[in-house]
Design a protein around this motif. Structure first.
Motif, short mmCIF file in Angstrom:
data_model
loop_
_atom_site.label_atom_id
_atom_site.label_comp_id
_atom_site.label_asym_id
_atom_site.label_seq_id
_atom_site.Cartn_x
_atom_site.Cartn_y
_atom_site.Cartn_z
N ASN A 1 -9.88 11.61 2.63
CA ASN A 1 -9.89 10.57 1.59
C ASN A 1 -10.91 10.83 0.49
OD1 ASN A 1 -9.01 8.79 4.26
ND2 ASN A 1 -7.94 8.22 2.38
N LYS B 1 -2.09 5.90 1.27
CA LYS B 1 -3.37 6.10 1.96
C LYS B 1 -4.15 7.29 1.42
CE LYS B 1 -1.90 4.03 6.34
NZ LYS B 1 -1.75 4.25 7.81
N PHE C 1 -10.71 4.81 -0.94
CA PHE C 1 -10.34 3.45 -0.56
C PHE C 1 -11.56 2.54 -0.67
CE2 PHE C 1 -11.42 5.81 3.31
CZ PHE C 1 -12.35 4.99 3.93
#
Length: 667
Positions: A415, A652, A656
């Motif tokens: 991420n 996703k 985030f």
């Protein structure tokens, strides 16, 4: 009465388990009894441990303001917490707390020395200011090769005076035609080459001129001091040691560290003999922060465990800003690390250490480096780099300074959002890493034959999963061609699953390796989406021959007992590699991928017999929900789904929202 007393005594230990940690305060002005330095709080924790032992741990609350460090802040084994009682250094998010390893400059004055003015470009003379660093006590400057003084104005890196001001110039030709040649590319081993622009004639009085170039390959740069300039024959010679790969016509370079080329706003020059710094500021410096880098690093944790560093802004070093060595359970959370000469954060050795939620930019070298685990025993470290924003790095070390490096065994990179860099985004090596859900674009901007994700040259570094990453707009210097995921020179056993590639010249690249999987990916307008070759059967056979010879002599591959536990158990396909066409790209699978655009297949004919293709979709509309808006979810009636394609978790990918993020939203 005794009954209630009994209950009261019995309940106390329950409350003690959940009691708060001891709190220490740090403030630049020492208000209300706060410590003025991190060392003060650290030493107080040490003293408290000598008494009560801090059974609930400790929180050091770092209040807003600037902390100008005279030396790096260090934590050692004695400063460790425990899983139940961690030690946390946490900044107040309501106001910026900043650790400075550099020095702020004030008191610039106009240049009045006639000899200096005569060397400056006429356009620069009214604008260039000066300040003497030696008079400020700064005497160690480093060299123009890197690792020394750098200048920042209003939070932006300034440019050491150079020509051309942007980009590069090409080598017209090499001087000594000595027959040097690599893979059919001709050049010279000697650093003498021809130029055609008259500009170098201005540099004859420069005492310390340097060149920085990609002299032979577009992925290998080096900085050279200039030895001589022959203006009659238009030849520049650089000082030895010469570049290992040599020099070629068409190589590209620029000149720098030249007072005579201080000719535009934002450029600067340092006379290392006198300590005088000359600067054309991009705006009036009054009221604007001007900083030079100074300390080698800011924070060092050495054999320290269960400590958290969170929420602080750090800048101004010449080397790595934060280093963690041989620790356990260390957390580096929500830092803003910027404007320094080296890398941002390094984690090496130990286990279960994490870098999460950091904003990293303006670095001279890499962003994050995590390394740990034992390759001999395949013991994982469990380190991670998650939810970090890393961009505009590699300002000094231009190649092989990744946004994130991951080495060792069993670490995770997830991420992260990585962009705007001269070379790669993620460099990896070792075993069993998980690289997932990262968003990467506009890297390899200054290099070719390079990869956004890159590794190479080892049959034993196996077990990697590279999944659900989004890579786009990666085409190399002058759009000559770069790679998305680059498994170079027989690197084997990596699974590329569920990734999305858009406008990546070569997206998935297997350079002669084995046992790799390219499955369930989406390729959109990638010129040569899939590349697989058999290089070890041809020009790269030397590497394979060397590994095979080692196996025959020592029974190992790259020093690894590859056919014994734990390798034989973890990687059964590796056990019989020597008896199964070791130089051939055996066992590669290409299955259930979506290819949109022309020319998706770039597979060497010698590699074709070794590849298994299953249910790939090309030359057919896959029915994305909205391709124009980059929504690559598939409609229910998609023909790819009928072939077994599995939905990718597009939502996703990338950063985030989290309490540990240094900033949100991220632009």
């Amino acid at each position: 009465m005794r009954r209630w007393s009994f209950l009261f005594v019995s309940i106390l230990p329950l409350f003690a388990v959940y009691s708060a940690p001891t709190v220490f305060h740090v403030s630049p002005d020492g208000a209300e009894g706060a410590f003025t330095t991190l060392e003060g709080a650290r030493d107080a924790i040490r003293a408290a441990r000598a008494g009560d032992g801090l059974p609930e741990g400790a929180d050091v609350r770092i209040h807003g303001g600037d902390y100008v460090l005279e030396k790096p802040f260090t934590l050692e084994a004695q400063d460790s917490g425990t899983p139940e009682a961690p030690i946390r250094y946490i900044a107040d998010r309501a106001e910026e707390a900043r650790l400075l390893g550099g020095r702020l400059l004030t008191g610039f004055t106009p240049v009045t020395d006639e000899a200096t003015l005569s060397r400056l470009d006429s356009s620069a003379r009214p604008h260039v200011l000066q300040i003497n660093l030696t008079a400020m006590g700064i005497t160690e400057f480093g060299t123009p090769a890197g690792g020394g003084v750098e200048l920042f104005f209003d939070g932006n890196r300034m440019t050491l005076s150079r020509w051309p001001n942007e980009g590069f110039v090409d080598i017209v030709d090499v001087v000594e035609k000595d027959g040097h040649e690599i893979h059919g590319r001709k050049g010279s081993k000697t650093g003498k080459f021809i130029y055609d622009d008259p500009r170098p004639e201005r540099w004859l009085e420069e005492p310390d001129a340097w060149l920085h170039g990609y002299w032979f390959w577009d992925w290998s740069e080096q900085r050279h001091p200039v030895a001589s300039i022959d203006t009659e024959n238009k030849v520049i010679s650089v000082k030895e040691p010469y570049h290992g790969y040599g020099y070629r016509k068409g190589g590209y370079y620029y000149a720098y560290n030249l007072l005579s080329e201080l000719d535009s706003p934002g450029e600067w020059f340092l006379d290392r003999d006198s300590g005088q710094l000359y600067f054309w500021p991009p705006a009036d410096p009054a009221g604007v922060e001007v900083m030079v880098t100074l300390l080698p690093n800011l924070v060092s944790l050495d054999t320290t465990s269960y400590v958290t560093i969170e929420g602080i802004t750090m800048e101004g070093t010449r080397g790595t800003v934060v280093s963690v060595r041989d620790g356990e359970g260390v957390r580096i959370n929500g830092l803003t690390v910027r404007n320094s000469g080296g890398g941002a954060i390094s984690v090496s050795g130990g286990k279960d250490c994490g870098v999460e939620g950091c904003d990293i930019y303006g670095m001279g070298s890499s962003g994050i480096s995590i390394s740990g685990g034992d390759r001999t025993t395949l013991t994982p470290a469990g380190h991670f780099a998650v939810n970090n924003h890393v961009h505009h790095y590699g300002a000094i070390k231009r190649v092989y300074a990744a946004g994130i490096h991951v080495q060792g065994v069993g670490n995770r990179v997830a991420n992260n959002y990585i962009h705007d860099a001269p070379h790669m985004a993620i460099g990896f090596g070792g075993n069993d890493h998980l690289i997932e859900l990262n968003e990467i674009h506009d890297v390899c901007l200054e290099s070719n034959d390079a990869g956004a994700l890159y590794t190479g040259r080892d049959w034993t570094q196996r077990g990697h999963m590279i999944r659900y990453n989004y890579l786009y707009d990666i085409n190399g210097y002058q759009d000559k061609g770069c790679v998305g995921i680059y498994l170079d020179d027989m690197f084997s056993s990596a699974d590329m699953v569920g990734n999305v590639f858009r406008n990546v010249y070569r997206a998935a690249f297997i350079g002669g390796g084995r046992d790799c999987t390219v499955e369930n990916n989406i390729f959109i307008n990638c010129t040569k989406a899939l590349h697989i070759d058999a290089r070890a059967l041809g020009w790269a056979h030397g590497h394979a021959d060397e590994w095979i010879a080692e196996e025959k002599e020592k029974g190992t591959l790259k020093g690894i007992a590859y056919n014994k536990p734990p390798y034989s158990e973890r990687y059964p396909k590796l056990v019989n590699i020597i008896d199964n066409e070791p130089a051939a790209p055996v066992g590669n699978l290409v299955a259930r991928n979506i290819f949109v655009g022309e020319g998706w297949k770039d597979v060497n004919e010698d590699a074709e017999p070794y590849i298994a293709y299953e249910d790939n979709l090309s030359d057919t509309d896959p029915l994305f929900v909205d391709m124009e808006k980059h929504d690559y979810h598939l409609k229910p009636e998609s023909p790819a789904l009928k072939l077994g394609f599995k939905p990718i978790p597009l939502e996703k990918m990338g950063l985030f929202e989290s309490p540990l993020r240094a900033s949100w939203p991220v632009k």
